[in-house]
Design a protein around this motif. Structure first.
Motif, PDB file in Angstrom:
ATOM      1  N   GLY A  17       0.794  -1.218   0.000  1.00 14.65           N
ATOM      2  CA  GLY A  17       0.000   0.000   0.000  1.00 14.65           C
ATOM      3  C   GLY A  17       0.828   1.269   0.000  1.00 14.65           C
ATOM      4  O   GLY A  17       0.297   2.358   0.188  1.00 14.65           O
ATOM      5  N   GLU A  18       2.124   1.154  -0.255  1.00 10.95           N
ATOM      6  CA  GLU A  18       3.014   2.315  -0.281  1.00 10.95           C
ATOM      7  C   GLU A  18       2.917   3.075  -1.600  1.00 10.95           C
ATOM      8  O   GLU A  18       3.241   4.253  -1.653  1.00 10.95           O
ATOM      9  CB  GLU A  18       4.465   1.874  -0.039  1.00 10.95           C
ATOM     10  N   ILE A  19       2.497   2.390  -2.656  1.00 10.81           N
ATOM     11  CA  ILE A  19       2.307   2.999  -3.975  1.00 10.81           C
ATOM     12  C   ILE A  19       0.880   2.669  -4.396  1.00 10.81           C
ATOM     13  O   ILE A  19       0.459   1.510  -4.313  1.00 10.81           O
ATOM     14  CB  ILE A  19       3.319   2.460  -5.001  1.00 10.81           C
ATOM     15  N   PRO A  20       0.125   3.679  -4.844  1.00  9.58           N
ATOM     16  CA  PRO A  20      -1.269   3.410  -5.219  1.00  9.58           C
ATOM     17  C   PRO A  20      -1.373   2.604  -6.516  1.00  9.58           C
ATOM     18  O   PRO A  20      -0.505   2.679  -7.387  1.00  9.58           O
ATOM     19  CB  PRO A  20      -1.863   4.810  -5.392  1.00  9.58           C
ATOM     20  N   ALA A  21      -2.443   1.853  -6.604  1.00 11.36           N
ATOM     21  CA  ALA A  21      -2.766   1.095  -7.816  1.00 11.36           C
ATOM     22  C   ALA A  21      -4.277   0.962  -7.879  1.00 11.36           C
ATOM     23  O   ALA A  21      -4.960   1.018  -6.851  1.00 11.36           O
ATOM     24  CB  ALA A  21      -2.116  -0.285  -7.774  1.00 11.36           C
ATOM     25  N   THR A  22      -4.792   0.780  -9.083  1.00 18.62           N
ATOM     26  CA  THR A  22      -6.221   0.552  -9.262  1.00 18.62           C
ATOM     27  C   THR A  22      -6.465  -0.951  -9.158  1.00 18.62           C
ATOM     28  O   THR A  22      -6.348  -1.692 -10.131  1.00 18.62           O
ATOM     29  CB  THR A  22      -6.692   1.110 -10.618  1.00 18.62           C
ATOM     30  N   VAL A  23      -6.779  -1.392  -7.955  1.00 20.45           N
ATOM     31  CA  VAL A  23      -6.963  -2.811  -7.663  1.00 20.45           C
ATOM     32  C   VAL A  23      -8.328  -3.256  -8.178  1.00 20.45           C
ATOM     33  O   VAL A  23      -9.335  -2.592  -7.940  1.00 20.45           O
ATOM     34  CB  VAL A  23      -6.828  -3.072  -6.147  1.00 20.45           C
ATOM     35  N   VAL A  24      -8.343  -4.401  -8.872  1.00 20.18           N
ATOM     36  CA  VAL A  24      -9.602  -4.947  -9.377  1.00 20.18           C
ATOM     37  C   VAL A  24      -9.995  -6.239  -8.668  1.00 20.18           C
ATOM     38  O   VAL A  24     -11.169  -6.594  -8.656  1.00 20.18           O
ATOM     39  CB  VAL A  24      -9.585  -5.146 -10.911  1.00 20.18           C
ATOM     40  N   ARG A  25      -9.044  -6.940  -8.082  1.00 23.42           N
ATOM     41  CA  ARG A  25      -9.317  -8.161  -7.314  1.00 23.42           C
ATOM     42  C   ARG A  25      -8.194  -8.353  -6.308  1.00 23.42           C
ATOM     43  O   ARG A  25      -7.059  -7.956  -6.558  1.00 23.42           O
ATOM     44  CB  ARG A  25      -9.365  -9.410  -8.203  1.00 23.42           C
ATOM     45  N   GLU A  26      -8.532  -9.016  -5.212  1.00 20.13           N
ATOM     46  CA  GLU A  26      -7.521  -9.355  -4.214  1.00 20.13           C
ATOM     47  C   GLU A  26      -7.940 -10.631  -3.507  1.00 20.13           C
ATOM     48  O   GLU A  26      -9.112 -10.822  -3.200  1.00 20.13           O
ATOM     49  CB  GLU A  26      -7.366  -8.221  -3.207  1.00 20.13           C
TER      50      GLU A  26
END
Length: 119
Positions: A17-26
Motif C-alpha cells: 500500500g506504499e504505492i497506489p494502484a487501481t486494484v480490481v481483485r484481491e
C-alpha cells in the motif's frame, strides 16, 4: 530471500500500500490491478503477494500460489467481460522477454484482437 518483500520492488510496494494502484481483485495470496501503460483495452496485472523474481522461480518454490495467479487471471478475464471473446495471459520471464519489474506477474490482455505472433 525469495518470498520476502523486497524494499526496492515496485510491486512489493503496491502490495504493502506504499504505492497506489487501481486494484480490481484481491485474494489472500494475489493482487490484481490495472497496468499503468495498457497495451489493450483490458490490461490487468495479477501478482503473487509474496516476492518471487519471475514466473519460473514462483512455480518452483510455490506451485500452489502459481496456480492461484493463473486462476485469478481467469477470474479477472470474467470480471472484465473478455472471457467470452478471448484473452491472453502473458508471463514474461527475464529481461530479454520484456520483463521490466522483477516480481512474478501475469498480464491479462483482452478487449481487442490479439493476433499471433504478438508484436
Amino acid at each position: 530471500m525469495a518470498g520476502e518483500p523486497q524494499a526496492d520492488c515496485l510491486f512489493c510496494k503496491i502490495v504493502k500500500g506504499e504505492i497506489p494502484a487501481t486494484v480490481v481483485r484481491e485474494t489472500a495470496t494475489t493482487l490484481a490491478f490495472r497496468d499503468i501503460s495498457p497495451k489493450a483495452p483490458t490490461h490487468v496485472l495479477v501478482i503473487p503477494k509474496a516476492h518471487y523474481r519471475d514466473a519460473a522461480s514462483l512455480a518452483t518454490a510455490e506451485p500452489t500460489i502459481a496456480g492461484d495467479v493463473l486462476r485469478e487471471a481467469g477470474e479477472v478475464a470474467a470480471q472484465e467481460g473478455v472471457d467470452g471473446s478471448g484473452y491472453r495471459i502473458v508471463l514474461n520471464t527475464g529481461e530479454g522477454a520484456g520483463q521490466t519489474v522483477f516480481h512474478a506477474h501475469a498480464h491479462v490482455l483482452g478487449g481487442r484482437g490479439l493476433e499471433w505472433p504478438p508484436g
